[in-house]
Design a protein around this motif. Sequence first.
Motif, PDB file in Angstrom:
ATOM      1  N   ILE A 187       0.843  -1.190   0.000  1.00  0.00           N
ATOM      2  CA  ILE A 187       0.000   0.000   0.000  1.00  0.00           C
ATOM      3  C   ILE A 187       0.882   1.245   0.000  1.00  0.00           C
ATOM      4  O   ILE A 187       1.898   1.292   0.707  1.00  0.00           O
ATOM      5  CB  ILE A 187      -0.928   0.001   1.232  1.00  0.00           C
ATOM      6  CG1 ILE A 187      -1.710  -1.318   1.306  1.00  0.00           C
ATOM      7  CG2 ILE A 187      -1.887   1.189   1.192  1.00  0.00           C
ATOM      8  CD1 ILE A 187      -2.476  -1.513   2.600  1.00  0.00           C
ATOM      9  N   TYR A 188       0.490   2.248  -0.772  1.00  0.00           N
ATOM     10  CA  TYR A 188       1.267   3.476  -0.892  1.00  0.00           C
ATOM     11  C   TYR A 188       0.388   4.684  -0.564  1.00  0.00           C
ATOM     12  O   TYR A 188      -0.801   4.724  -0.888  1.00  0.00           O
ATOM     13  CB  TYR A 188       1.821   3.630  -2.305  1.00  0.00           C
ATOM     14  CG  TYR A 188       2.878   2.600  -2.653  1.00  0.00           C
ATOM     15  CD1 TYR A 188       4.222   2.882  -2.462  1.00  0.00           C
ATOM     16  CD2 TYR A 188       2.518   1.347  -3.149  1.00  0.00           C
ATOM     17  CE1 TYR A 188       5.200   1.934  -2.767  1.00  0.00           C
ATOM     18  CE2 TYR A 188       3.487   0.400  -3.456  1.00  0.00           C
ATOM     19  CZ  TYR A 188       4.827   0.700  -3.260  1.00  0.00           C
ATOM     20  OH  TYR A 188       5.780  -0.238  -3.557  1.00  0.00           O
ATOM     21  N   LYS A 189       1.000   5.677   0.076  1.00  0.00           N
ATOM     22  CA  LYS A 189       0.317   6.943   0.323  1.00  0.00           C
ATOM     23  C   LYS A 189       1.273   8.078  -0.038  1.00  0.00           C
ATOM     24  O   LYS A 189       2.356   8.205   0.540  1.00  0.00           O
ATOM     25  CB  LYS A 189      -0.113   7.091   1.777  1.00  0.00           C
ATOM     26  CG  LYS A 189      -0.858   8.403   2.053  1.00  0.00           C
ATOM     27  CD  LYS A 189      -1.191   8.571   3.535  1.00  0.00           C
ATOM     28  CE  LYS A 189      -2.326   7.653   3.938  1.00  0.00           C
ATOM     29  NZ  LYS A 189      -2.771   7.930   5.336  1.00  0.00           N
ATOM     30  N   ALA A 190       0.862   8.881  -1.017  1.00  0.00           N
ATOM     31  CA  ALA A 190       1.671  10.011  -1.470  1.00  0.00           C
ATOM     32  C   ALA A 190       1.213  11.284  -0.764  1.00  0.00           C
ATOM     33  O   ALA A 190       0.011  11.566  -0.685  1.00  0.00           O
ATOM     34  CB  ALA A 190       1.545  10.176  -2.978  1.00  0.00           C
ATOM     35  N   PHE A 191       2.159  12.056  -0.240  1.00  0.00           N
ATOM     36  CA  PHE A 191       1.888  13.338   0.408  1.00  0.00           C
ATOM     37  C   PHE A 191       2.369  14.474  -0.491  1.00  0.00           C
ATOM     38  O   PHE A 191       3.381  14.339  -1.189  1.00  0.00           O
ATOM     39  CB  PHE A 191       2.622  13.440   1.746  1.00  0.00           C
ATOM     40  CG  PHE A 191       2.083  12.548   2.829  1.00  0.00           C
ATOM     41  CD1 PHE A 191       1.203  13.029   3.786  1.00  0.00           C
ATOM     42  CD2 PHE A 191       2.463  11.216   2.899  1.00  0.00           C
ATOM     43  CE1 PHE A 191       0.719  12.212   4.788  1.00  0.00           C
ATOM     44  CE2 PHE A 191       1.989  10.386   3.904  1.00  0.00           C
ATOM     45  CZ  PHE A 191       1.100  10.893   4.851  1.00  0.00           C
ATOM     46  N   SER A 192       1.680  15.591  -0.416  1.00  0.00           N
ATOM     47  CA  SER A 192       2.096  16.758  -1.188  1.00  0.00           C
ATOM     48  C   SER A 192       3.274  17.469  -0.526  1.00  0.00           C
ATOM     49  O   SER A 192       3.992  18.231  -1.179  1.00  0.00           O
ATOM     50  CB  SER A 192       0.932  17.743  -1.349  1.00  0.00           C
ATOM     51  OG  SER A 192       0.498  18.199  -0.070  1.00  0.00           O
ATOM     52  N   GLU A 193       3.474  17.230   0.765  1.00  0.00           N
ATOM     53  CA  GLU A 193       4.608  17.777   1.498  1.00  0.00           C
ATOM     54  C   GLU A 193       4.819  16.929   2.746  1.00  0.00           C
ATOM     55  O   GLU A 193       3.967  16.117   3.115  1.00  0.00           O
ATOM     56  CB  GLU A 193       4.362  19.227   1.897  1.00  0.00           C
ATOM     57  CG  GLU A 193       3.145  19.418   2.787  1.00  0.00           C
ATOM     58  CD  GLU A 193       2.864  20.891   3.070  1.00  0.00           C
ATOM     59  OE1 GLU A 193       3.302  21.365   4.136  1.00  0.00           O
ATOM     60  OE2 GLU A 193       2.228  21.537   2.202  1.00  0.00           O
ATOM     61  N   ILE A 194       5.966  17.083   3.378  1.00  0.00           N
ATOM     62  CA  ILE A 194       6.227  16.314   4.591  1.00  0.00           C
ATOM     63  C   ILE A 194       5.272  16.767   5.691  1.00  0.00           C
ATOM     64  O   ILE A 194       5.240  17.949   6.036  1.00  0.00           O
ATOM     65  CB  ILE A 194       7.689  16.487   5.051  1.00  0.00           C
ATOM     66  CG1 ILE A 194       8.648  15.931   3.993  1.00  0.00           C
ATOM     67  CG2 ILE A 194       7.919  15.780   6.389  1.00  0.00           C
ATOM     68  CD1 ILE A 194      10.115  16.095   4.343  1.00  0.00           C
ATOM     69  N   PRO A 195       4.467  15.874   6.232  1.00  0.00           N
ATOM     70  CA  PRO A 195       3.506  16.269   7.266  1.00  0.00           C
ATOM     71  C   PRO A 195       4.213  16.652   8.562  1.00  0.00           C
ATOM     72  O   PRO A 195       5.232  16.063   8.925  1.00  0.00           O
ATOM     73  CB  PRO A 195       2.635  15.017   7.444  1.00  0.00           C
ATOM     74  CG  PRO A 195       3.497  13.888   6.969  1.00  0.00           C
ATOM     75  CD  PRO A 195       4.386  14.436   5.900  1.00  0.00           C
ATOM     76  N   ASN A 196       3.660  17.656   9.253  1.00  0.00           N
ATOM     77  CA  ASN A 196       4.236  18.086  10.531  1.00  0.00           C
ATOM     78  C   ASN A 196       3.448  17.582  11.733  1.00  0.00           C
ATOM     79  O   ASN A 196       3.793  17.874  12.883  1.00  0.00           O
ATOM     80  CB  ASN A 196       4.347  19.619  10.593  1.00  0.00           C
ATOM     81  CG  ASN A 196       2.988  20.312  10.430  1.00  0.00           C
ATOM     82  OD1 ASN A 196       1.929  19.704  10.592  1.00  0.00           O
ATOM     83  ND2 ASN A 196       3.025  21.588  10.085  1.00  0.00           N
ATOM     84  N   GLY A 197       2.384  16.809  11.456  1.00  0.00           N
ATOM     85  CA  GLY A 197       1.587  16.266  12.548  1.00  0.00           C
ATOM     86  C   GLY A 197       0.564  17.222  13.099  1.00  0.00           C
ATOM     87  O   GLY A 197      -0.226  16.861  13.984  1.00  0.00           O
TER      88      GLY A 197
END
Length: 331
Positions: free
Chosen positions: A307-317
């Motif tokens: 399973i893959y999940k692409a983010f638009s930017e590094i999440p900061n939580g």
Amino acid sequence: MTRIKTIVLTILTVFVLQSCNVGTTGTWKDENIEQSLKNEIETLDIKVLEAVTTNNIELLKSIMSDKLLEKSGDNIGQLLEQASSVITTTDYKVLNQFHTKNSTTGIGNTIVSGVSGLNDYTVNYQALNEEMFISLLISKSGLDEFIVTNIYGNYPDGWKLNILHFGQYKVNDKTAPELYSEAKVEHENGYLINAANNMFLSSRVANPVNNFWQYQKEEEMKGFYEKVMKEINSKYKFPMTLEAIDSKPQILSIYPKGTEEGYFPMIEYVTNLDLKDTVKTNAEYEKVHSEIIKAFNGIEKNKDYVIYKAFSEIPNGKTPVPTYGFVKKLK
């Protein structure tokens, strides 16, 4: 460093302790327990499960000892509400039962299920009564199993609950030692990420009855997990840029993701592409998958999916980040 996401488990404990005295103990297990006593305890076990599944506080209180009632205070309702999120049926199987007779009260009881089996364990508690009974019940939910630990004391007016605990016994249909056993084989085969993921899951169910419970292989499992993580951290550095791909996506983390069909590797990464452009992001994800199976030996072995999940930017939580998911079917 590889970031492994925490799996949230329901682990609730209500218990009472008193100072330890010195005395002797005799213990009977499973088929060696008198059937009439097992029948009596069965009635109480069913009431515990009924109280949980129907959120019946008064029913639970009716079988609790005075000391447990005093210790739990106003928390019984919260206990039932949380437990009912995982204990959803009164159907159960008995893992083990132990009947103990002590020469005095307040002594430590150490119950040993066995010493050489893969899943052998000990249970430790302080006995409030000269006669005690442990009933370990298994409730199944999909590929997970939860353990209901009822520890009763024999009072002048009958058997009453002294200790009540809910915890997770199996994840992905395996106990902690079973996952550890699989992880050792994967490690020997050079499948480092697979070994780490299985040891992570193993650690989540290593103490299904909290501090009362200890697997015979607990220290061995901890040592192996530490060894695997040291190898992971020395070999891989995250975020990890996939230089072979023109868009230069960065791998953020790899961890086991739970689904109705089981647990599969989840790869989280940052893409420099517009997530709305599904044609380009899908083409990139296929390249990411090709690079992943090169970089992480065996990650796809014996798996139905990655399973893959692409983010638009590094999440900061803190701030939500746009994402897009992909599932690579392998079989």
